[in-house]
Design a protein around this motif. Structure first.
Motif, mmCIF file in Angstrom:
data_model
loop_
_atom_site.group_PDB
_atom_site.id
_atom_site.type_symbol
_atom_site.label_atom_id
_atom_site.label_comp_id
_atom_site.label_asym_id
_atom_site.label_seq_id
_atom_site.Cartn_x
_atom_site.Cartn_y
_atom_site.Cartn_z
ATOM 1 N N ARG A 16 -25.236 -60.563 5.981
ATOM 2 C CA ARG A 16 -24.885 -61.995 5.538
ATOM 3 C C ARG A 16 -23.759 -62.498 6.639
ATOM 4 N N CYS A 18 -21.195 -65.707 7.321
ATOM 5 C CA CYS A 18 -20.536 -66.885 6.652
ATOM 6 C C CYS A 18 -20.061 -67.464 8.153
ATOM 7 N N ARG A 25 -19.867 -75.707 6.057
ATOM 8 C CA ARG A 25 -19.686 -74.219 5.492
ATOM 9 C C ARG A 25 -20.994 -73.761 5.450
ATOM 10 N N LEU A 27 -24.127 -70.268 5.090
ATOM 11 C CA LEU A 27 -24.161 -68.962 4.881
ATOM 12 C C LEU A 27 -25.490 -68.465 5.326
ATOM 13 N N TYR A 48 -21.959 -67.076 -4.253
ATOM 14 C CA TYR A 48 -21.483 -67.746 -3.157
ATOM 15 C C TYR A 48 -21.829 -69.381 -3.341
ATOM 16 N N LYS A 53 -18.998 -72.317 -2.540
ATOM 17 C CA LYS A 53 -18.282 -71.595 -1.394
ATOM 18 C C LYS A 53 -19.113 -72.165 -0.043
ATOM 19 N N CYS A 54 -20.169 -72.747 -0.044
ATOM 20 C CA CYS A 54 -20.785 -73.141 0.977
ATOM 21 C C CYS A 54 -21.688 -74.332 1.013
#
Length: 124
Positions: A16, A18, A25, A27, A48, A53-54
């Motif tokens: 993966r 990021c 952001r 992923l 995630y 977070k993305c």
């Protein structure tokens, strides 16, 4: 790499990735979730995404061309490029265009190049 490829278990090849592009952001993962082939320390893509977070999550594995939103994250699966696929979807590919203020994701039929699905979003 695909989960059945030897590279998936190669500790020098990330399963993966990021990254950030123009402030978005992102992923990238072959799978949309964890698998038994994951290595210790591989992040959980579902967590995630749901934890915010993305902004954009691109994955494959299911061969199903889809664009949707989960927890304010754009989730893209461009499908597959196999001429014959037993999962019932024609070959397809995706394109992602990003600027500092917006992005557009589009999935195309790989033979006719007609749009299957598209979405545009401005930065909030």
């Amino acid at each position: 790499p695909g989960t059945r490829c030897p590279e998936y278990e190669n500790r020098y090849v990330d399963n993966r990735v990021c990254t950030s592009l123009l402030g978005w952001r992102m992923l990238f993962s072959h799978t949309p979730n964890t698998t038994p082939a994951d290595r210790l320390g591989d992040l959980n893509p579902q967590r995630y995404v749901t934890e915010g977070k993305c902004d954009i999550f691109c994955h494959g594995h299911t061969h199903t061309p889809t664009i949707n939103t989960v927890a304010d994250c754009l989730v893209i699966n461009p499908g597959h490029l196999y001429q014959y696929d037993r999962r019932g979807y024609d070959p397809s590919y995706g394109m992602l265009s990003v600027t500092t203020n917006s992005f557009r994701a589009t999935i195309y039929d790989a033979v006719s190049h007609q749009i299957i699905s598209t979405i545009e979003r401005a930065r909030s």
